[in-house]
Design a protein around this motif. Structure first.
Motif, PDB file in Angstrom:
ATOM      1  N   ARG A   1       2.710 107.200  34.373  1.00 63.16           N
ATOM      2  CA  ARG A   1       1.611 108.056  32.933  1.00 63.16           C
ATOM      3  C   ARG A   1       2.258 109.063  32.794  1.00 63.16           C
ATOM      4  O   ARG A   1       1.984 110.322  32.341  1.00 63.16           O
ATOM      5  CB  ARG A   1       0.635 107.858  33.949  1.00 63.16           C
ATOM      6  CG  ARG A   1       0.105 106.727  33.948  1.00 63.16           C
ATOM      7  CD  ARG A   1      -1.037 106.592  33.680  1.00 63.16           C
ATOM      8  NE  ARG A   1      -1.715 104.857  34.678  1.00 63.16           N
ATOM      9  CZ  ARG A   1      -3.012 104.816  34.473  1.00 63.16           C
ATOM     10  NH1 ARG A   1      -3.969 105.872  34.524  1.00 63.16           N
ATOM     11  NH2 ARG A   1      -2.689 102.952  34.888  1.00 63.16           N
TER      12      ARG A   1
ATOM     13  N   ARG B   1       5.037 110.520  23.545  1.00 61.96           N
ATOM     14  CA  ARG B   1       3.355 111.108  23.882  1.00 61.96           C
ATOM     15  C   ARG B   1       3.714 108.940  25.437  1.00 61.96           C
ATOM     16  O   ARG B   1       3.898 108.499  25.423  1.00 61.96           O
ATOM     17  CB  ARG B   1       2.344 111.005  23.758  1.00 61.96           C
ATOM     18  CG  ARG B   1       2.191 112.263  22.596  1.00 61.96           C
ATOM     19  CD  ARG B   1       0.656 112.491  21.635  1.00 61.96           C
ATOM     20  NE  ARG B   1       1.361 113.196  20.541  1.00 61.96           N
ATOM     21  CZ  ARG B   1       1.000 113.198  19.591  1.00 61.96           C
ATOM     22  NH1 ARG B   1       0.453 111.861  19.270  1.00 61.96           N
ATOM     23  NH2 ARG B   1       0.692 114.370  18.838  1.00 61.96           N
ATOM     24  N   CYS B   2       2.515 109.389  25.909  1.00 65.71           N
ATOM     25  CA  CYS B   2       2.194 108.615  26.878  1.00 65.71           C
ATOM     26  C   CYS B   2       1.014 107.917  26.922  1.00 65.71           C
ATOM     27  O   CYS B   2      -0.188 108.719  27.038  1.00 65.71           O
ATOM     28  CB  CYS B   2       2.783 108.831  28.374  1.00 65.71           C
ATOM     29  SG  CYS B   2       2.445 107.147  29.375  1.00 65.71           S
ATOM     30  N   ALA B   3       0.004 106.966  25.719  1.00 66.93           N
ATOM     31  CA  ALA B   3      -0.712 106.562  25.779  1.00 66.93           C
ATOM     32  C   ALA B   3      -1.215 106.222  27.190  1.00 66.93           C
ATOM     33  O   ALA B   3      -1.057 106.038  28.037  1.00 66.93           O
ATOM     34  CB  ALA B   3      -0.726 105.473  24.519  1.00 66.93           C
ATOM     35  N   GLU B   4      -3.245 106.092  26.882  1.00 68.92           N
ATOM     36  CA  GLU B   4      -3.799 105.842  28.179  1.00 68.92           C
ATOM     37  C   GLU B   4      -3.888 104.935  28.837  1.00 68.92           C
ATOM     38  O   GLU B   4      -3.008 103.973  27.319  1.00 68.92           O
ATOM     39  CB  GLU B   4      -5.303 106.640  27.794  1.00 68.92           C
ATOM     40  CG  GLU B   4      -5.241 108.179  28.101  1.00 68.92           C
ATOM     41  CD  GLU B   4      -6.797 108.046  27.656  1.00 68.92           C
ATOM     42  OE1 GLU B   4      -8.114 107.823  27.725  1.00 68.92           O
ATOM     43  OE2 GLU B   4      -7.105 109.547  27.007  1.00 68.92           O
ATOM     44  N   TYR B   5      -3.439 104.351  30.001  1.00 67.59           N
ATOM     45  CA  TYR B   5      -3.619 103.145  29.845  1.00 67.59           C
ATOM     46  C   TYR B   5      -5.125 102.036  29.474  1.00 67.59           C
ATOM     47  O   TYR B   5      -6.190 102.113  29.758  1.00 67.59           O
ATOM     48  CB  TYR B   5      -3.423 102.738  31.367  1.00 67.59           C
ATOM     49  CG  TYR B   5      -3.841 101.455  31.999  1.00 67.59           C
ATOM     50  CD1 TYR B   5      -2.238 100.672  32.119  1.00 67.59           C
ATOM     51  CD2 TYR B   5      -5.101 100.870  32.555  1.00 67.59           C
ATOM     52  CE1 TYR B   5      -2.416  99.194  32.714  1.00 67.59           C
ATOM     53  CE2 TYR B   5      -4.504  99.157  32.838  1.00 67.59           C
ATOM     54  CZ  TYR B   5      -3.651  98.596  32.963  1.00 67.59           C
ATOM     55  OH  TYR B   5      -3.169  97.181  32.723  1.00 67.59           O
TER      56      TYR B   5
ATOM     57  N   ASN C   1      -5.777 103.058  21.664  1.00 66.86           N
ATOM     58  CA  ASN C   1      -4.483 103.978  22.632  1.00 66.86           C
ATOM     59  C   ASN C   1      -3.349 104.049  21.674  1.00 66.86           C
ATOM     60  O   ASN C   1      -3.339 104.996  22.157  1.00 66.86           O
ATOM     61  CB  ASN C   1      -4.751 103.203  24.129  1.00 66.86           C
ATOM     62  CG  ASN C   1      -6.304 103.449  24.902  1.00 66.86           C
ATOM     63  OD1 ASN C   1      -7.104 104.248  24.451  1.00 66.86           O
ATOM     64  ND2 ASN C   1      -6.098 103.327  26.033  1.00 66.86           N
TER      65      ASN C   1
ATOM     66  N   ALA D   1       0.879 103.555  29.100  1.00 65.75           N
ATOM     67  CA  ALA D   1       1.026 103.609  30.580  1.00 65.75           C
ATOM     68  C   ALA D   1       0.903 102.491  31.477  1.00 65.75           C
ATOM     69  O   ALA D   1       0.073 101.213  30.483  1.00 65.75           O
ATOM     70  CB  ALA D   1      -0.063 104.698  30.592  1.00 65.75           C
TER      71      ALA D   1
END
Length: 214
Positions: free
Chosen positions: A106, A125-129, A140, A154
């Motif tokens: 993440r 960016r890393c998007a939310e799971y 997301n 994620a």
């Protein structure tokens, strides 16, 4: 471009990312905007066996216009991205190994290298799971893609969008390259030097004049 030519280009990109090792176990998907909807790769069909006629044409409300197969299970984030991003003409989604490893921590990719600017901003960016194929994942992804052309998902993989299939393919390939370099830096114990916003803005301006990618 005719529908047939676009279908053939989608298949070519899907087979290229598969050959690159970006789509283990039939994962990933490719789409392109077409008229009032999109064309997308089918669910569960190995890319080596995929032909132009296997693609599914959808409206942006998810209605199937034509196609005898099921669309990729990730069609919801494709349609939501197309609705949110008029600049997106194509989307490539992969589970490329090193970017997916980073996403599984993440962790996004900071501007340790100027090529991050290819992805549309000063970082990836890393998007939310969220569970694959769900509206939550689509939400997301759209949120994390604001002002960007690529995002890590994620515990999942990568999405890249572009003004063309070639552009989206280039970006998703560069994300895998950057993720590998960043992981190598972290593994070495060296601390990456992060380029500041002013430098990334200069790089983005130079990219704009250098030639269109994505």
């Amino acid at each position: 471009m005719s529908e047939q030519a676009l279908r053939e280009e989608i298949v070519a990109v899907a087979q290229a990312i598969d050959k690159a090792g970006f789509c283990p176990s039939k994962s990933g998907n490719v789409s392109a905007r077409f008229e009032d909807g999109m064309l997308i790769t089918p669910s569960g069909l190995p890319y080596a066996q995929t032909r132009a006629e296997d693609l599914i044409r959808l409206k942006l409300d998810g209605t199937v216009v034509n196609g005898s197969r099921k669309p990729s299970s990730e069609w919801p984030f494709h349609v939501e991205i197309y609705k949110a991003r008029p600049d997106a003409q194509a989307i490539v989604h992969t589970h490329s190994p090193r970017a997916t490893a980073l996403a599984s921590a993440r962790r996004g990719i900071p501007a340790f290298h100027y090529m991050i600017a290819l992805c549309g901003g000063s970082d990836v960016r890393c998007a939310e799971y969220a569970t694959f194929g769900t509206p939550e994942l689509a939400e997301n992804a759209v949120r994390a893609l604001e002002g960007r052309k690529a995002v890590l998902l994620a515990n999942h993989g990568v999405i890249a969008l572009g003004g063309s299939l070639a552009g989206a393919h280039t970006i998703v390939s560069e994300v895998e390259n950057l993720a590998g370099q960043y992981l190598d830096l972290l593994a070495s114990g060296l601390e990456p030097v992060i380029l500041d916003e002013a430098e990334m803005a200069r790089v983005s301006a130079k990219f704009a004049g250098y030639g269109k990618v994505g």
